[in-house]
Write an enzyme that holds these catalytic residues in place. Structure first.
Site, PDB file in Angstrom:
ATOM      1  N   ASP A 141       1.440 -22.835 -29.548  1.00 13.52           N
ATOM      2  CA  ASP A 141       1.152 -21.566 -29.861  1.00 13.52           C
ATOM      3  C   ASP A 141       2.220 -20.867 -30.851  1.00 13.52           C
ATOM      4  OD1 ASP A 141       2.243 -18.994 -27.706  1.00 13.52           O
ATOM      5  OD2 ASP A 141      -0.010 -19.511 -28.090  1.00 13.52           O
ATOM      6  N   ASP A 172      -1.216 -27.527 -24.251  1.00 11.85           N
ATOM      7  CA  ASP A 172      -0.810 -26.096 -25.008  1.00 11.85           C
ATOM      8  C   ASP A 172       0.706 -26.380 -24.918  1.00 11.85           C
ATOM      9  OD1 ASP A 172      -2.748 -23.400 -25.213  1.00 11.85           O
ATOM     10  OD2 ASP A 172      -0.811 -23.451 -26.012  1.00 11.85           O
ATOM     11  N   GLU A 193      -1.475 -22.761 -33.982  1.00 10.89           N
ATOM     12  CA  GLU A 193      -1.936 -21.488 -33.954  1.00 10.89           C
ATOM     13  C   GLU A 193      -1.013 -20.635 -35.100  1.00 10.89           C
ATOM     14  OE1 GLU A 193      -2.941 -17.588 -31.004  1.00 10.89           O
ATOM     15  OE2 GLU A 193      -1.026 -18.532 -30.860  1.00 10.89           O
TER      16      GLU A 193
HETATM   17  O1  TEU Z   1      -1.505 -15.768 -29.184  1.00  9.23           O
HETATM   18  C1  TEU Z   1      -0.971 -15.247 -30.219  1.00  9.23           C
HETATM   19  C2  TEU Z   1      -1.625 -14.321 -30.850  1.00  9.23           C
HETATM   20  O2  TEU Z   1      -1.920 -14.087 -32.112  1.00  9.23           O
HETATM   21  C3  TEU Z   1      -2.430 -13.366 -29.995  1.00  9.23           C
HETATM   22  O3  TEU Z   1      -1.376 -12.763 -29.576  1.00  9.23           O
HETATM   23  C4  TEU Z   1      -3.426 -12.539 -30.744  1.00  9.23           C
HETATM   24  O4  TEU Z   1      -2.963 -11.947 -31.824  1.00  9.23           O
HETATM   25  C5  TEU Z   1      -3.803 -11.445 -29.847  1.00  9.23           C
HETATM   26  O5  TEU Z   1      -4.009 -11.725 -28.720  1.00  9.23           O
HETATM   27  C6  TEU Z   1      -5.275 -11.063 -30.417  1.00  9.23           C
HETATM   28  O6  TEU Z   1      -5.241  -9.967 -29.689  1.00  9.23           O
HETATM   29  C7  TEU Z   1      -0.802 -16.803 -28.382  1.00  9.23           C
HETATM   30  C8  TEU Z   1      -1.813 -17.287 -27.375  1.00  9.23           C
HETATM   31  O7  TEU Z   1      -2.929 -17.635 -27.670  1.00  9.23           O
HETATM   32  C9  TEU Z   1      -2.000 -16.022 -26.611  1.00  9.23           C
HETATM   33  O8  TEU Z   1      -2.614 -16.211 -25.301  1.00  9.23           O
HETATM   34  C10 TEU Z   1      -0.331 -15.473 -25.888  1.00  9.23           C
HETATM   35  O9  TEU Z   1      -0.736 -14.122 -25.372  1.00  9.23           O
HETATM   36  C11 TEU Z   1       0.361 -15.354 -27.258  1.00  9.23           C
HETATM   37  O10 TEU Z   1       0.236 -16.307 -28.171  1.00  9.23           O
HETATM   38  C12 TEU Z   1       1.805 -15.387 -26.590  1.00  9.23           C
HETATM   39  O11 TEU Z   1       2.200 -16.693 -26.120  1.00  9.23           O
END
Ligand code: TEU
Length: 609
Positions: free
Chosen positions: A227, A119, A306
């Site tokens: 991320d 990640d 993402e």
């Molecule tokens: O997630 C980004 C994200 O889009 C999430 O916050 C999502 O919108 C939300 O959780 C849905 O409810 C990434 C990672 O996957 C997440 O675990 C982290 O908390 C976030 O970024 C910040 O790094």
């Protein structure tokens, strides 16, 4: 040979096999397994999963047949967001183990023809990261501009509500700015205050990130899951009096940006997505990253981004191979279908028709150029069986199989989130004390403070909260579910006694074995990876049917994604065949034909000739 399947799971994936020179697009026939280290397996009894636990379960992953392991963050971190707040990119947090164990994991996966994707969390660091500690130390520190520091809004008491430099809200509730009285300025954080955003406008920041990425590739990792990578380029205004680019205000109380119905309270703040999603320089930065990190390296690396709030046309730009940006993206459209106008926690019914419409549009949108990642769950989403399927006892297993059949036979790269291959559903949280996730706890506090009914908020969290996915992996029926000999950091799943890996790995009719069959089919049948996609019966309320074609191979997928019995697929007008060989049949012992009535949540795959 697995019963009910014409290919042997032992057949390695020809495109990933280390003996073969990796195709540049090897990942089209690969299946990725996401490990959330905190919840996978605990090897030292502290109740938190770790690298030792993953090393202890590689046989399981090899038996499942996956090609790539995506490892959620294990870097040094104060764990304000379970590792998505990194304080040292070059080290493993002792909670998870050691760098030596990570090297061992890379070596062991490679020895098993599998790859490891790390990640990459570089939209923000932890506020404990040395870069930020330096940056916040003084306004003239050389790393000051590595982050987004701005002066309080003129005419407002610094630190008081409304004094923030812009009216942006955080994705995890509250303002997106925090005041630092040491230097009298605010810093930006799209997520928690412990996750200050890096300023990618600053080339020093970009070079430091690229150097870190090269180090990990030199160490043997096979790529990155990036991320919120489409958040790194912010919408900026003209240079202000302080010589720094300004950041624009948004409209408070305005329409919520439908692209990312997060949790920004738009009654109080402007909807931040408008200023951070798919920003003006994001493609430029990704192309620069490719040149400086990936160009010249042997094919066989994976770059998945993402990208919340990414529409189809933008995904084509990110994943068009000729642009050298990403191989694929995680788009959020289908995981927001049950979000109402007030955002994520404004729960609306998830309907199969809307899922089918969304998936169909993404299949067509990236049919010629670009590539889809296929997922229904991850560490941020509730369990797919509970959300898209049915976790009613009589339907849970079949619906888990049906969702997997439909997902894995689409055109794209499938991602399995740990536990989905066992058919795990939401655990049914009933008490706030059971929750640990910062996003959920922040939302509860904010929503109740603004007068929402605590019971309603708790219900929304129990349905959609991220802790649903983070319940420890049930390896067996023992007290600690084979996850830990200590006290798990999050309650074990109430069904661990019956829904666990030990109960399924040797059962040919289990959800686990069904996943093995699907993965084996993708490895053996090029049509699954490379075939065209044609949706059938698009308006049918229960059936999800489609055809895949490649050279002279045609595959037909027929699934009843409902609890309705005896649903008959009328495909006569749509598909012609003289014979239909069943390749996958979710109901044990059945040898169906394409037009046989389907039981609730039954799914089938045929090779047509
Ligand atoms: O997630 C980004 C994200 O889009 C999430 O916050 C999502 O919108 C939300 O959780 C849905 O409810 C990434 C990672 O996957 C997440 O675990 C982290 O908390 C976030 O970024 C910040 O790094």
């Amino acid at each position: 040979m697995i019963e009910g399947c014409s290919v042997s799971p032992a057949d390695p994936n020809p495109d990933v096999h280390p003996g073969s020179v990796a195709r540049p697009d090897w990942w089209k026939s690969a299946v990725v397994y996401q490990v959330y280290p905190r919840s996978f397996a605990d090897s030292d009894g502290d109740g938190v999963g770790d690298l030792g636990g993953i090393l202890d379960h590689l046989d399981y992953l090899e038996l499942l047949g996956v090609d790539v392991v995506w490892l959620s963050p294990v870097y040094r971190s104060p764990m304000a967001d379970n590792g998505y707040d990194i304080s040292d990119y070059h080290d493993v947090d002792p909670l998870f183990g050691t760098l030596e164990q990570l090297d061992e994991l890379i070596a062991q996966l490679h020895a098993r023809d599998m790859k490891l994707v790390m990640d990459l969390v570089v939209n923000h660091t932890s506020s404990a990261h040395a870069w930020f500690v330096e940056s916040r130390s003084s306004t003239d520190n050389p790393k000051r501009d590595w982050y987004w520091w701005r002066s309080p809004r003129p005419g407002h008491e610094p630190g008081s509500p409304g004094a923030e430099p812009t009216n942006w809200g955080s994705a995890f509730s509250g303002p997106a700015w925090t005041y630092d009285d040491r230097t009298g300025e605010y810093y930006l954080h799209v997520f928690t205050p412990h996750q200050p955003d890096l300023n990618w406008e600053n080339p020093e920041v970009r070079q430091a990130v690229y150097a870190m990425m090269r180090d990990w590739l030199d160490r043997g990792v096979d790529g990155f899951r990036m991320d919120v990578i489409n958040v790194i380029s912010k919408v900026v205004g003209p240079v202000g009096a302080d010589g720094r680019v300004t950041l624009p205000d948004g409209v408070v109380g305005g329409e919520r940006d439908p692209r990312w119905p997060g949790v920004v309270d738009t009654d109080v703040f402007a909807d931040t997505p408008a200023f951070v999603l798919n920003g003006p320089r994001v493609h430029e930065f990704l192309q620069e990253m490719h040149r400086q990190v990936f160009a010249g390296r042997p094919p066989g690396l994976l770059k998945v981004g993402e990208t919340p709030g990414c529409p189809v046309e933008e995904a084509v730009l990110y994943t068009d191979p000729s642009r050298d940006e990403l191989d694929m993206v995680f788009q959020f459209e289908h995981v927001d279908l049950d979000s109402g106008p007030k955002g994520k926690w404004d729960i609306r019914p998830m309907t199969m028709l809307r899922l089918k419409e969304s998936f169909g549009r993404w299949q067509n949108g990236l049919a010629e150029v670009g590539w889809n990642s296929l997922y229904l769950g991850n560490h941020d989403q509730p369990r797919c069986v509970s959300r898209f399927g049915s976790d009613a006892p009589e339907h849970r297993e079949q619906s888990a199989k049906a969702l997997a059949t439909v997902l894995h036979l689409h055109r794209g790269t499938p991602y399995i989130y740990q536990g989905d291959e066992l058919g795990m559903g939401n655990p049914g949280f009933t008490r706030l004390e059971q929750l640990r996730d910062v996003e959920s706890l922040n939302h509860y506090a904010t929503a109740v403070a603004r007068g929402e009914n605590p019971a309603d908020v708790s219900r929304a969290l129990a349905y959609k909260g991220r802790d649903n996915a983070r319940v420890p992996m049930p390896w067996d029926a023992s007290t600690g579910a084979g996850f830990t000999t200590g006290t798990p950091w999050l309650d074990l799943h109430p069904l661990s006694g019956s829904v666990n890996a030990a109960a399924q790995v040797d059962d040919p009719d289990s959800v686990f074995s069904h996943y093995r069959r699907l993965i084996a089919l993708r490895h053996a049948e090029p049509c699954v990876a490379h075939g065209t996609f044609r949706m059938l019966l698009a308006n049918h309320e229960q059936l999800y049917c489609f055809e895949r074609s490649f050279d002279d191979t045609r595959l037909l997928v027929v699934a009843n994604l409902s609890s309705t019995a005896d649903v008959v697929p009328d495909l006569s007008e749509l598909v012609a065949w003289s014979s239909a060989e069943p390749l996958i049949a979710s109901v044990p012992g059945s040898s169906p034909t394409p037009t046989d009535p389907l039981a609730p949540w039954e799914s089938r795959v045929f090779r047509l000739t």
